[in-house]
Design a protein around this motif. Structure first.
Motif, PDB file in Angstrom:
ATOM      1  N   HIS A 117       4.102   7.740  -4.752  1.00 30.45           N
ATOM      2  CA  HIS A 117       5.567   7.827  -4.648  1.00 30.45           C
ATOM      3  C   HIS A 117       6.040   6.959  -3.485  1.00 30.45           C
ATOM      4  O   HIS A 117       5.458   6.994  -2.393  1.00 30.45           O
ATOM      5  CB  HIS A 117       5.983   9.286  -4.413  1.00 30.45           C
ATOM      6  N   ASP A 118       7.073   6.160  -3.744  1.00 27.26           N
ATOM      7  CA  ASP A 118       7.698   5.346  -2.687  1.00 27.26           C
ATOM      8  C   ASP A 118       6.683   4.517  -1.909  1.00 27.26           C
ATOM      9  O   ASP A 118       6.727   4.430  -0.678  1.00 27.26           O
ATOM     10  CB  ASP A 118       8.474   6.243  -1.720  1.00 27.26           C
ATOM     11  N   GLY A 119       5.751   3.870  -2.630  1.00 27.83           N
ATOM     12  CA  GLY A 119       4.813   2.953  -1.988  1.00 27.83           C
ATOM     13  C   GLY A 119       3.683   3.618  -1.232  1.00 27.83           C
ATOM     14  O   GLY A 119       2.983   2.955  -0.461  1.00 27.83           O
ATOM     15  N   ARG A 120       3.481   4.913  -1.438  1.00 29.52           N
ATOM     16  CA  ARG A 120       2.381   5.609  -0.792  1.00 29.52           C
ATOM     17  C   ARG A 120       1.606   6.409  -1.840  1.00 29.52           C
ATOM     18  O   ARG A 120       2.172   6.842  -2.845  1.00 29.52           O
ATOM     19  CB  ARG A 120       2.871   6.543   0.320  1.00 29.52           C
ATOM     20  N   TYR A 121       0.312   6.597  -1.604  1.00 25.49           N
ATOM     21  CA  TYR A 121      -0.489   7.382  -2.538  1.00 25.49           C
ATOM     22  C   TYR A 121      -1.486   8.242  -1.773  1.00 25.49           C
ATOM     23  O   TYR A 121      -1.824   7.987  -0.610  1.00 25.49           O
ATOM     24  CB  TYR A 121      -1.245   6.481  -3.523  1.00 25.49           C
ATOM     25  N   ARG A 122      -1.966   9.268  -2.466  1.00 26.46           N
ATOM     26  CA  ARG A 122      -2.995  10.132  -1.892  1.00 26.46           C
ATOM     27  C   ARG A 122      -3.865  10.658  -3.029  1.00 26.46           C
ATOM     28  O   ARG A 122      -3.358  10.996  -4.108  1.00 26.46           O
ATOM     29  CB  ARG A 122      -2.345  11.302  -1.155  1.00 26.46           C
ATOM     30  N   SER A 123      -5.172  10.710  -2.793  1.00 22.29           N
ATOM     31  CA  SER A 123      -6.091  11.289  -3.760  1.00 22.29           C
ATOM     32  C   SER A 123      -6.146  12.799  -3.534  1.00 22.29           C
ATOM     33  O   SER A 123      -6.408  13.261  -2.418  1.00 22.29           O
ATOM     34  CB  SER A 123      -7.490  10.696  -3.619  1.00 22.29           C
ATOM     35  N   LEU A 124      -5.939  13.570  -4.601  1.00 20.88           N
ATOM     36  CA  LEU A 124      -5.975  15.020  -4.495  1.00 20.88           C
ATOM     37  C   LEU A 124      -7.385  15.576  -4.660  1.00 20.88           C
ATOM     38  O   LEU A 124      -7.579  16.790  -4.580  1.00 20.88           O
ATOM     39  CB  LEU A 124      -5.051  15.654  -5.533  1.00 20.88           C
ATOM     40  N   VAL A 125      -8.361  14.680  -4.889  1.00 23.65           N
ATOM     41  CA  VAL A 125      -9.752  15.139  -4.938  1.00 23.65           C
ATOM     42  C   VAL A 125     -10.472  14.850  -3.627  1.00 23.65           C
ATOM     43  O   VAL A 125     -11.650  15.155  -3.474  1.00 23.65           O
ATOM     44  CB  VAL A 125     -10.524  14.494  -6.115  1.00 23.65           C
ATOM     45  N   CYS A 126      -9.761  14.265  -2.677  1.00 24.87           N
ATOM     46  CA  CYS A 126     -10.345  13.924  -1.372  1.00 24.87           C
ATOM     47  C   CYS A 126      -9.829  14.907  -0.317  1.00 24.87           C
ATOM     48  O   CYS A 126      -8.627  15.162  -0.234  1.00 24.87           O
ATOM     49  CB  CYS A 126      -9.988  12.492  -0.985  1.00 24.87           C
ATOM     50  N   ASP A 127     -10.752  15.432   0.487  1.00 24.58           N
ATOM     51  CA  ASP A 127     -10.372  16.398   1.520  1.00 24.58           C
ATOM     52  C   ASP A 127     -10.262  15.777   2.906  1.00 24.58           C
ATOM     53  O   ASP A 127      -9.977  16.476   3.878  1.00 24.58           O
ATOM     54  CB  ASP A 127     -11.413  17.534   1.588  1.00 24.58           C
ATOM     55  N   SER A 128     -10.496  14.468   2.987  1.00 28.36           N
ATOM     56  CA  SER A 128     -10.511  13.816   4.296  1.00 28.36           C
ATOM     57  C   SER A 128      -9.102  13.371   4.692  1.00 28.36           C
ATOM     58  O   SER A 128      -8.468  12.569   3.993  1.00 28.36           O
ATOM     59  CB  SER A 128     -11.445  12.598   4.269  1.00 28.36           C
ATOM     60  N   ALA A 129      -8.619  13.878   5.802  1.00 31.67           N
ATOM     61  CA  ALA A 129      -7.311  13.458   6.306  1.00 31.67           C
ATOM     62  C   ALA A 129      -7.349  12.035   6.829  1.00 31.67           C
ATOM     63  O   ALA A 129      -6.300  11.391   6.977  1.00 31.67           O
ATOM     64  CB  ALA A 129      -6.848  14.406   7.409  1.00 31.67           C
ATOM     65  N   ALA A 130      -8.539  11.514   7.096  1.00 36.27           N
ATOM     66  CA  ALA A 130      -8.662  10.150   7.616  1.00 36.27           C
ATOM     67  C   ALA A 130      -8.293   9.117   6.550  1.00 36.27           C
ATOM     68  O   ALA A 130      -7.586   8.143   6.827  1.00 36.27           O
ATOM     69  CB  ALA A 130     -10.078   9.915   8.123  1.00 36.27           C
ATOM     70  N   CYS A 131      -8.787   9.320   5.314  1.00 37.29           N
ATOM     71  CA  CYS A 131      -8.498   8.333   4.263  1.00 37.29           C
ATOM     72  C   CYS A 131      -7.378   8.795   3.338  1.00 37.29           C
ATOM     73  O   CYS A 131      -6.780   7.968   2.637  1.00 37.29           O
ATOM     74  CB  CYS A 131      -9.750   8.016   3.452  1.00 37.29           C
ATOM     75  N   CYS A 132      -7.094  10.081   3.312  1.00 37.84           N
ATOM     76  CA  CYS A 132      -6.049  10.608   2.430  1.00 37.84           C
ATOM     77  C   CYS A 132      -5.153  11.578   3.204  1.00 37.84           C
ATOM     78  O   CYS A 132      -5.161  12.791   2.940  1.00 37.84           O
ATOM     79  CB  CYS A 132      -6.670  11.306   1.224  1.00 37.84           C
ATOM     80  N   PRO A 133      -4.379  11.067   4.156  1.00 39.66           N
ATOM     81  CA  PRO A 133      -3.491  11.953   4.912  1.00 39.66           C
ATOM     82  C   PRO A 133      -2.415  12.549   4.010  1.00 39.66           C
ATOM     83  O   PRO A 133      -2.123  12.021   2.927  1.00 39.66           O
ATOM     84  CB  PRO A 133      -2.874  11.019   5.956  1.00 39.66           C
ATOM     85  N   ALA A 134      -1.816  13.643   4.472  1.00 35.63           N
ATOM     86  CA  ALA A 134      -0.829  14.351   3.657  1.00 35.63           C
ATOM     87  C   ALA A 134       0.343  13.466   3.251  1.00 35.63           C
ATOM     88  O   ALA A 134       0.897  13.610   2.158  1.00 35.63           O
ATOM     89  CB  ALA A 134      -0.332  15.577   4.419  1.00 35.63           C
ATOM     90  N   GLU A 135       0.731  12.553   4.144  1.00 35.18           N
ATOM     91  CA  GLU A 135       1.870  11.667   3.833  1.00 35.18           C
ATOM     92  C   GLU A 135       1.481  10.503   2.926  1.00 35.18           C
ATOM     93  O   GLU A 135       2.325   9.745   2.457  1.00 35.18           O
ATOM     94  CB  GLU A 135       2.499  11.135   5.117  1.00 35.18           C
ATOM     95  N   GLY A 136       0.161  10.330   2.662  1.00 37.75           N
ATOM     96  CA  GLY A 136      -0.306   9.269   1.793  1.00 37.75           C
ATOM     97  C   GLY A 136      -0.578   7.971   2.515  1.00 37.75           C
ATOM     98  O   GLY A 136      -0.169   7.774   3.661  1.00 37.75           O
ATOM     99  N   MET A 137      -1.292   7.101   1.812  1.00 40.22           N
ATOM    100  CA  MET A 137      -1.608   5.768   2.332  1.00 40.22           C
ATOM    101  C   MET A 137      -0.686   4.748   1.671  1.00 40.22           C
ATOM    102  O   MET A 137      -0.354   4.869   0.495  1.00 40.22           O
ATOM    103  CB  MET A 137      -3.059   5.414   2.015  1.00 40.22           C
TER     104      MET A 137
END
Length: 345
Positions: A117-137
């Motif tokens: 959404h809005d140029g950011r994404y996040r994997s919901l199967v990844c638990d790492s905040a380093a590569c998949c922070p809540a606000e997305g990459m």
């Protein structure tokens, strides 16, 4: 609106990472999705089937919806899926989780689940905040090598579905006046001397040759072609010709009938629109097929061939699941098995 599409007829893109998937998906559908659920179905490591649907209303039962998606993919014999939810996380994440549960109940492995959404994404199967922070990459599909490859091989991703709809829109304004004038000439011509089936087929073949050569049909030729395929024998001849020419000819047939659809009087558009829908579906472009089908039903809600096409799309049938009407010409494409029964109108 659900649109499901076989992927086997589309040029292959290598989608290895989440960035690749997000960059390639718009080219699979022909436009950049928004407020959508997308599911990419794989058999082994090959992309075989893909689907897009609008995000559901908040009151809709997500479990029932998810099970319908899973059943569709099970019918396609896929064993893995990648899910992408485009839209605000509050609307997307519950749907992604419900769809994942539905797929798993039917034995389909969910390889990846992405929120974008809005140029950011996040994997919901990844638990790492380093590569998949809540606000997305952040991600940018325009700088992807996948997007460059898709463009190079002739795939197009329009800004949104509305732009794709506009590409098959009816004429308006001065263009509509021209189409109406040409339609009156065609009606006069038809009343003056009814064309024989042989003459009608010859006229349609001529239009196909002109289109192949890159010539633009005149307004009168467009109107005449639109009128001819209102004759069921000529409509069926054009329909069967799509299959007889096989996969190499699909783009040509779709180009011809799309030109007729865009330039003829809307009230007379149903047969041409159905032929666009069929050629697009055969080539693996379910989105364009659905848009053309809507044009056909707008022109004639009772048109039986369009209703048949709608049933094919609603069931998510792939071209491989429904053999051609006639055996393709061996000189144009590899032979396929003949249909055992005649198609109903």
């Amino acid at each position: 609106m659900t649109t499901a599409t076989s992927t086997t007829a589309l040029p292959r893109l290598r989608l290895r990472t989440p960035d690749d998937i997000l960059a390639g998906t718009p080219y699979l559908f022909g436009f950049h999705p928004s407020d959508s659920l997308v599911a990419l179905g794989m058999r082994g490591c090959q992309l075989r089937f893909h689907m897009r649907d609008d995000l559901p209303d908040p009151a809709e039962d997500l479990d029932v919806l998810a099970d319908s998606y899973a059943a569709m993919f099970q019918r396609q014999h896929v064993d893995q899926v990648v899910l992408i939810g485009y839209g605000p996380p509050g609307r997307v994440e519950p749907l992604l989780h419900a769809t994942t549960a539905g797929m798993r109940r039917r034995g389909i492995v969910v390889r990846e689940m992405l929120w974008a959404h809005d140029g950011r994404y996040r994997s919901l199967v990844c638990d790492s905040a380093a590569c998949c922070p809540a606000e997305g990459m952040p991600y940018d599909v325009t700088v992807s090598a996948v997007a460059a490859t898709a463009t190079l091989i002739g795939m197009v991703a329009l800004p949104d579905r509305a732009a794709l709809v506009d590409s098959l829109a009816a004429p308006t304004g001065a263009a509509l006046e021209v189409a109406e004038r040409a339609a009156r000439h065609a009606q006069t011509r038809l009343a003056g001397s009814a064309a024989s089936p042989a003459a009608g087929v010859a006229a349609l073949d001529g239009a196909l040759r002109r289109t192949r050569d890159g010539d633009r049909l005149s307004d009168e030729e467009v109107a005449w072609a639109a009128f001819l395929v209102h004759n069921l024998r000529l409509r069926d001849a054009a329909w069967m010709r799509i299959d007889r020419d096989g996969e190499p000819g699909l783009e040509l047939h779709e180009r011809l009938w799309s030109d007729v659809l865009r330039r003829c009087v809307p009230a007379f558009a149903a047969p041409a629109a159905m032929l666009v829908a069929y050629a697009a579906w055969r080539s693996g472009n379910g989105v364009r097929a659905r848009i053309a089908l809507d044009r056909a039903l707008d022109a004639d809600p009772g048109y039986r061939a369009a209703k048949l096409m709608g049933e094919i799309l609603d069931r998510g049938l792939s071209p491989q699941a429904l053999p051609p009407i006639v055996r393709p010409d061996p000189s144009a494409a590899p032979a396929r098995r003949r249909v055992a029964r005649r198609r109903r109108r």
